[in-house]
Design a protein around this motif. Structure first.
Motif, short mmCIF file in Angstrom:
data_model
loop_
_atom_site.label_atom_id
_atom_site.label_comp_id
_atom_site.label_asym_id
_atom_site.label_seq_id
_atom_site.Cartn_x
_atom_site.Cartn_y
_atom_site.Cartn_z
N SER A 45 4.38 0.96 -1.34
CA SER A 45 3.73 -0.17 -0.67
C SER A 45 2.66 0.31 0.31
O SER A 45 1.83 -0.47 0.77
CB SER A 45 4.76 -1.02 0.08
OG SER A 45 5.29 -0.29 1.15
N GLN A 46 2.68 1.61 0.63
CA GLN A 46 1.68 2.14 1.56
C GLN A 46 0.39 2.53 0.85
O GLN A 46 -0.60 2.86 1.49
CB GLN A 46 2.25 3.36 2.28
CG GLN A 46 3.56 3.03 2.98
CD GLN A 46 4.02 4.14 3.90
OE1 GLN A 46 3.22 4.94 4.36
NE2 GLN A 46 5.30 4.18 4.20
N LEU A 47 0.44 2.51 -0.50
CA LEU A 47 -0.70 3.04 -1.26
C LEU A 47 -1.31 1.98 -2.17
O LEU A 47 -0.65 1.03 -2.57
CB LEU A 47 -0.23 4.20 -2.14
CG LEU A 47 0.34 5.42 -1.41
CD1 LEU A 47 1.01 6.34 -2.41
CD2 LEU A 47 -0.75 6.15 -0.66
N SER A 48 -2.58 2.22 -2.50
CA SER A 48 -3.20 1.46 -3.59
C SER A 48 -2.66 2.03 -4.90
O SER A 48 -2.04 3.09 -4.92
CB SER A 48 -4.72 1.63 -3.54
OG SER A 48 -5.05 2.98 -3.81
N ARG A 49 -2.90 1.33 -6.00
CA ARG A 49 -2.45 1.84 -7.30
C ARG A 49 -3.07 3.22 -7.58
O ARG A 49 -2.39 4.15 -7.99
CB ARG A 49 -2.85 0.85 -8.39
CG ARG A 49 -2.41 1.27 -9.77
CD ARG A 49 -2.71 0.20 -10.83
NE ARG A 49 -2.37 0.75 -12.14
CZ ARG A 49 -3.19 1.52 -12.85
NH1 ARG A 49 -4.39 1.80 -12.39
NH2 ARG A 49 -2.81 2.00 -14.01
N GLU A 50 -4.37 3.32 -7.34
CA GLU A 50 -5.05 4.60 -7.57
C GLU A 50 -4.48 5.69 -6.65
O GLU A 50 -4.36 6.84 -7.04
CB GLU A 50 -6.56 4.48 -7.32
CG GLU A 50 -7.30 3.66 -8.33
CD GLU A 50 -7.23 2.15 -8.02
OE1 GLU A 50 -6.53 1.76 -7.05
OE2 GLU A 50 -7.87 1.37 -8.74
N GLY A 51 -4.16 5.26 -5.43
CA GLY A 51 -3.60 6.21 -4.47
C GLY A 51 -2.26 6.74 -4.94
O GLY A 51 -1.97 7.94 -4.82
N TRP A 52 -1.44 5.85 -5.47
CA TRP A 52 -0.12 6.26 -5.95
C TRP A 52 -0.25 7.23 -7.13
O TRP A 52 0.40 8.27 -7.17
CB TRP A 52 0.72 5.04 -6.35
CG TRP A 52 2.15 5.39 -6.61
CD1 TRP A 52 3.15 5.52 -5.69
CD2 TRP A 52 2.74 5.69 -7.89
NE1 TRP A 52 4.32 5.88 -6.33
CE2 TRP A 52 4.10 5.98 -7.67
CE3 TRP A 52 2.23 5.73 -9.20
CZ2 TRP A 52 4.97 6.33 -8.71
CZ3 TRP A 52 3.10 6.07 -10.23
CH2 TRP A 52 4.46 6.37 -9.98
N LEU A 53 -1.13 6.87 -8.08
CA LEU A 53 -1.33 7.73 -9.24
C LEU A 53 -1.88 9.09 -8.82
O LEU A 53 -1.51 10.13 -9.36
CB LEU A 53 -2.28 7.07 -10.25
CG LEU A 53 -1.70 5.83 -10.95
CD1 LEU A 53 -2.79 5.08 -11.70
CD2 LEU A 53 -0.56 6.22 -11.88
N TYR A 54 -2.73 9.04 -7.81
CA TYR A 54 -3.31 10.27 -7.29
C TYR A 54 -2.24 11.16 -6.66
O TYR A 54 -2.20 12.37 -6.90
CB TYR A 54 -4.39 9.90 -6.25
CG TYR A 54 -5.05 11.08 -5.63
CD1 TYR A 54 -6.12 11.70 -6.26
CD2 TYR A 54 -4.60 11.58 -4.41
CE1 TYR A 54 -6.71 12.80 -5.68
CE2 TYR A 54 -5.20 12.68 -3.83
CZ TYR A 54 -6.25 13.29 -4.48
OH TYR A 54 -6.84 14.39 -3.91
#
Ligand SMILES: [Zn+2]
Length: 138
Positions: A45-54
């Protein structure tokens, strides 16, 4: 309080405790990159989708490819400098990216009393989370 994302009790206090140890003692700080990456993957929940994948790619590079934090930091810096990483890293709405709420290991499995045990436990936690995160759709 049970965390709705990783399923552990009061994981945030433990995370803060871990960071404090890592910043004050180099023997603990050796695994700082793994601690942050693994914790973030479990708290999407702290990340964007791209952030999580990153973050997931990053953890794979640390664990599977055995890249050192300094090598990865340089790669990240190059990507940011060249404008390749244009996405927003942080969540815009605070909604979890993944729906997983129970994990084999959490930050509560990390022993704090001894640096060697600490590093081994963080590595085991990171491997376990990476394995489970690999199979998730984000
Ligand atoms: Zn949690």
């Amino acid at each position: 309080m049970t965390c709705p994302e990783c399923g552990a009790d009061d994981c945030k206090s433990r995370f803060d405790e871990c960071l404090a140890l890592e910043f004050s003692d180099l023997r603990y700080g050796a695994v700082h990159n793994l601690t942050v990456c693994t914790y973030m993957l479990q708290h999407s929940s702290q990340l964007s989708r791209e952030g999580w994948l990153y973050e997931r790619d990053l953890l794979r590079e640390f664990i599977v490819d055995g890249k050192s934090p300094s090598v990865v930091r340089q790669q990240v810096k190059d990507a940011v400098d060249s404008g390749k990483r244009a996405f927003k890293f942080k969540s815009a709405d605070g909604q979890p990216i993944i729906r997983k709420t129970s994990w084999t290991k959490t930050i509560l499995d990390v022993r704090l009393n001894d640096p060697e045990a600490y590093c081994a436990d963080v590595a085991a936690w990171a491997r376990s989370v990476l394995e489970e995160a690999q199979g998730l759709e984000a």
